[in-house]
Design an enzyme around this catalytic site. Structure first.
Site, PDB file in Angstrom:
ATOM      1  N   TYR A 118       0.860  -1.299  -0.060  1.00 20.19           N
ATOM      2  CA  TYR A 118       0.135  -0.137   0.060  1.00 20.19           C
ATOM      3  C   TYR A 118       0.807   1.431   0.089  1.00 20.19           C
ATOM      4  O   TYR A 118       0.793   2.097  -0.877  1.00 20.19           O
ATOM      5  CB  TYR A 118      -0.872   0.168   1.078  1.00 20.19           C
TER       6      TYR A 118
HETATM    7  O1  LIG Z   1      -2.285   7.141   7.823  1.00 24.06           O
HETATM    8  C1  LIG Z   1      -2.048   6.256   6.913  1.00 24.06           C
HETATM    9  O2  LIG Z   1      -1.307   6.527   6.285  1.00 24.06           O
HETATM   10  C2  LIG Z   1      -2.999   5.229   6.788  1.00 24.06           C
HETATM   11  O3  LIG Z   1      -3.942   5.181   8.151  1.00 24.06           O
HETATM   12  C3  LIG Z   1      -4.603   3.841   8.218  1.00 24.06           C
HETATM   13  O4  LIG Z   1      -3.530   2.897   8.521  1.00 24.06           O
HETATM   14  P1  LIG Z   1      -3.176   2.658  10.264  1.00 24.06           P
HETATM   15  O5  LIG Z   1      -2.604   3.570  10.492  1.00 24.06           O
HETATM   16  O6  LIG Z   1      -2.694   1.206  10.054  1.00 24.06           O
HETATM   17  O7  LIG Z   1      -4.666   2.412  10.724  1.00 24.06           O
HETATM   18  P2  LIG Z   1      -5.439   1.334  11.088  1.00 24.06           P
HETATM   19  O8  LIG Z   1      -5.650   0.033  10.450  1.00 24.06           O
HETATM   20  O9  LIG Z   1      -6.942   1.844  11.761  1.00 24.06           O
HETATM   21  O10 LIG Z   1      -4.523   0.905  12.577  1.00 24.06           O
HETATM   22  C4  LIG Z   1      -4.438   1.867  13.691  1.00 24.06           C
HETATM   23  C5  LIG Z   1      -3.492   1.393  14.593  1.00 24.06           C
HETATM   24  O11 LIG Z   1      -3.917   0.117  15.285  1.00 24.06           O
HETATM   25  C6  LIG Z   1      -3.180  -0.964  15.162  1.00 24.06           C
HETATM   26  N1  LIG Z   1      -3.994  -2.264  15.280  1.00 24.06           N
HETATM   27  C7  LIG Z   1      -4.901  -2.548  13.945  1.00 24.06           C
HETATM   28  C8  LIG Z   1      -5.322  -3.610  14.094  1.00 24.06           C
HETATM   29  C9  LIG Z   1      -5.599  -4.238  15.019  1.00 24.06           C
HETATM   30  O12 LIG Z   1      -6.333  -5.206  15.232  1.00 24.06           O
HETATM   31  N2  LIG Z   1      -4.917  -4.173  16.302  1.00 24.06           N
HETATM   32  C10 LIG Z   1      -3.895  -2.932  16.405  1.00 24.06           C
HETATM   33  O13 LIG Z   1      -3.454  -2.735  17.416  1.00 24.06           O
HETATM   34  C11 LIG Z   1      -2.398  -0.723  14.183  1.00 24.06           C
HETATM   35  O14 LIG Z   1      -1.106  -1.379  14.275  1.00 24.06           O
HETATM   36  C12 LIG Z   1      -2.368   0.786  14.163  1.00 24.06           C
HETATM   37  O15 LIG Z   1      -1.252   1.165  15.067  1.00 24.06           O
HETATM   38  C13 LIG Z   1      -5.336   3.518   6.849  1.00 24.06           C
HETATM   39  O16 LIG Z   1      -6.017   2.298   6.820  1.00 24.06           O
HETATM   40  C14 LIG Z   1      -4.796   3.676   5.691  1.00 24.06           C
HETATM   41  O17 LIG Z   1      -5.454   3.680   4.469  1.00 24.06           O
HETATM   42  C15 LIG Z   1      -3.881   5.092   5.747  1.00 24.06           C
HETATM   43  O18 LIG Z   1      -3.253   5.401   4.519  1.00 24.06           O
END
Ligand SMILES: O=C(O)[C@H]1O[C@H](OP(=O)(O)OP(=O)(O)OC[C@H]2O[C@@H](n3ccc(=O)[nH]c3=O)[C@H](O)[C@@H]2O)[C@H](O)[C@@H](O)[C@@H]1O
Length: 457
Positions: free
Chosen positions: A262
């Site tokens: 991504y």
């Molecule tokens: O800012 C960005 O660039 C990206 O932000 C999000 O990606 P992400 O930050 O990984 O967001 P989430 O998937 O909501 O995860 C948020 C946090 O929760 C954590 N997480 C996720 C899933 C889970 O089951 N448990 C958990 O602790 C992840 O490691 C992360 O730190 C979006 O999904 C992307 O499309 C976007 O581009």
């Protein structure tokens, strides 16, 4: 003589029989050709009927899917058949009228903006905000099934109540894009359509290439040929910083170590933007969004499915980094990001080319749009527990090697300097607004409603 007469009679008879056989064969052949033609026609018609029923909008089709129930099992695959979008949809006079009306500004010097991904989370918020201040907004969305399309349909209704029309087509549908640019002299494109999600890229890599690279190039190809050329503001991602160790992340930091496909496709988008700016004079601004959240959000994101799972009494996994440190994000409230998008549009200079020819150097920019204060995922969960009035069943596990990065933190000095970007919503306030929307939208128990009723929104 008699024998020769008999022979000649027999020969004639044989010839005659053979003639009859040939005639019959020819008739049979003609008859079977007709039958074959009709059968083929019938099969073709049935196929068209079948596909029209199954993929009526913007063409989402086969795809990997995800066992994770926050992501729709049909999975996305953003190849819309041109036939289905351009051939069957949106070519009538009333359709054109809707396209024109929606994209016509209602304020002096208002913009005429094509918003791609208008039925998406950030796209729907931006579309409404732009429409409210009097800009003309035309949406484009393929309504793919990466996550529950009924949420996209609900957003579409919301937009329609704000006199915003969404064209149902895919970014890769060139004839449709060309047609839209023929009808409307767009001043701007706000390009937010993308295959989102960091971890899903391991399950369906092609969908990222299809949307974030092929779709983006397709859009730029059409935009560069348009006359006038629009200015383009588009969504990059904080994920381009990948394994960057500098803190907070500044636009000048290295972005050559993406941790997920991504991120790599978003980084590729930034390089592609450079090329189109350089060759064709397109004015391009990339915005690196930092984990945007809020009402009408994306069900595949952690804050959203944590809420759902906590309410349903299901366990949630909280990731910790490999060294044991807590995973943290610079969670950014959607209204702040909308202001950033509008600021970028307002300060975007005009493209300098026309009809595919560059006339002068054009603007090329990239900005962080974050909140500037990272919060650990554990803290995110405790805020949700408080708002939902339910204790979460938490499993703290080491972050799987799936493209995630341990932490993000935005330096937004540049966006502040150039267009006054200043995030004002902290995570607790933003999540309260989200939960209030969530319980209203999904009709959740009154206990939760009470917890959030103090919110004025
Ligand atoms: O800012 C960005 O660039 C990206 O932000 C999000 O990606 P992400 O930050 O990984 O967001 P989430 O998937 O909501 O995860 C948020 C946090 O929760 C954590 N997480 C996720 C899933 C889970 O089951 N448990 C958990 O602790 C992840 O490691 C992360 O730190 C979006 O999904 C992307 O499309 C976007 O581009």
């Amino acid at each position: 003589m008699a024998l020769s007469q008999d022979l000649s009679k027999n020969t004639k008879l044989e010839r005659y029989n053979s003639y009859l056989r040939r005639m019959n064969n020819t008739k049979l052949l003609a008859a079977s050709s007709k039958l074959l033609f009709r059968a083929t026609l019938l099969v073709a018609l049935l196929l068209v009927f079948f596909f029209t029923l199954n993929y009526p909008i913007g063409g989402t089709g086969v795809g990997g899917g995800d066992p994770n129930n926050h992501i729709n099992n049909n999975g996305p695959f953003h190849t819309t058949s041109r036939f289905f979008t351009s051939g069957f949809y949106g070519t009538g006079a009333s359709w054109e009228k809707q396209v024109r009306q929606s994209s016509t500004p209602r304020r002096p010097n208002g913009f005429s903006i094509l918003v791609t991904g208008a039925a998406g989370f950030v796209g729907s918020h931006c579309s409404i905000a732009l429409r409210k201040r009097g800009d003309g907004v035309l949406g484009l969305d393929n309504f793919n099934t990466y996550y529950d399309p009924s949420l996209k349909r609900a957003r579409q209704k919301l937009l329609s109540r704000n006199q915003i029309f969404i064209v149902e087509a895919d970014l890769n549908d060139s004839p449709m894009l060309i047609k839209l640019f023929d009808i409307v002299p767009f001043t701007h494109v706000l390009h937010l359509a993308a295959q989102a999600g960091v971890r899903y890229a391991m399950k369906n890599p092609q969908s990222y290439v299809q949307s974030n690279i092929a779709g983006f190039v397709n859009l730029l190809e059409v935009a560069k040929n348009a006359d006038p050329q629009p200015s383009i503001v588009w969504a990059s991602s904080s994920s381009v910083y990948g394994l960057n160790k500098d803190n907070p992340f500044s636009e000048s930091d290295r972005t050559d170590q993406p941790a997920s496909l991504y991120a790599a496709t978003k980084k590729a988008g930034e390089e592609i933007a450079h090329t189109y700016n350089h060759i064709y004079g397109l004015s391009l601004t990339g915005l690196r969004f930092f984990t945007v959240y809020g009402p009408w959000g994306r069900p595949d994101m952690a804050y959203f499915f944590f809420t759902k799972d906590i309410l349903q009494g299901k366990p949630i996994s909280i990731y910790k980094a490999h060294g044991g440190a807590e995973v943290a994000r610079d969670f950014t409230y959607v209204d702040d990001v909308v202001k950033g998008c509008i600021g970028a549009l307002d300060t975007a200079e005009k493209s300098t080319g026309s009809g595919g020819k560059k006339r002068a150097p054009a603007q090329l920019r990239v900005y962080n749009l974050g909140n500037t204060s990272p919060v650990g995922v554990g803290r995110l969960v405790s805020i949700l527990e408080g708002l939902l009035n339910v204790k979460a069943k938490k499993n703290v596990i080491t972050m799987p090697r799936n493209g995630d990065v341990p932490f993000t933190h935005a330096n937004v000095t540049l966006a502040h300097k150039d267009f006054g970007y200043k995030p004002t919503t902290d995570l607790a306030t933003g999540l309260r607004k989200f939960v209030k929307w969530y319980v209203g939208y999904y009709g959740v128990q009154p206990k939760v409603r009470k917890e959030t009723s103090s919110d004025a929104e």
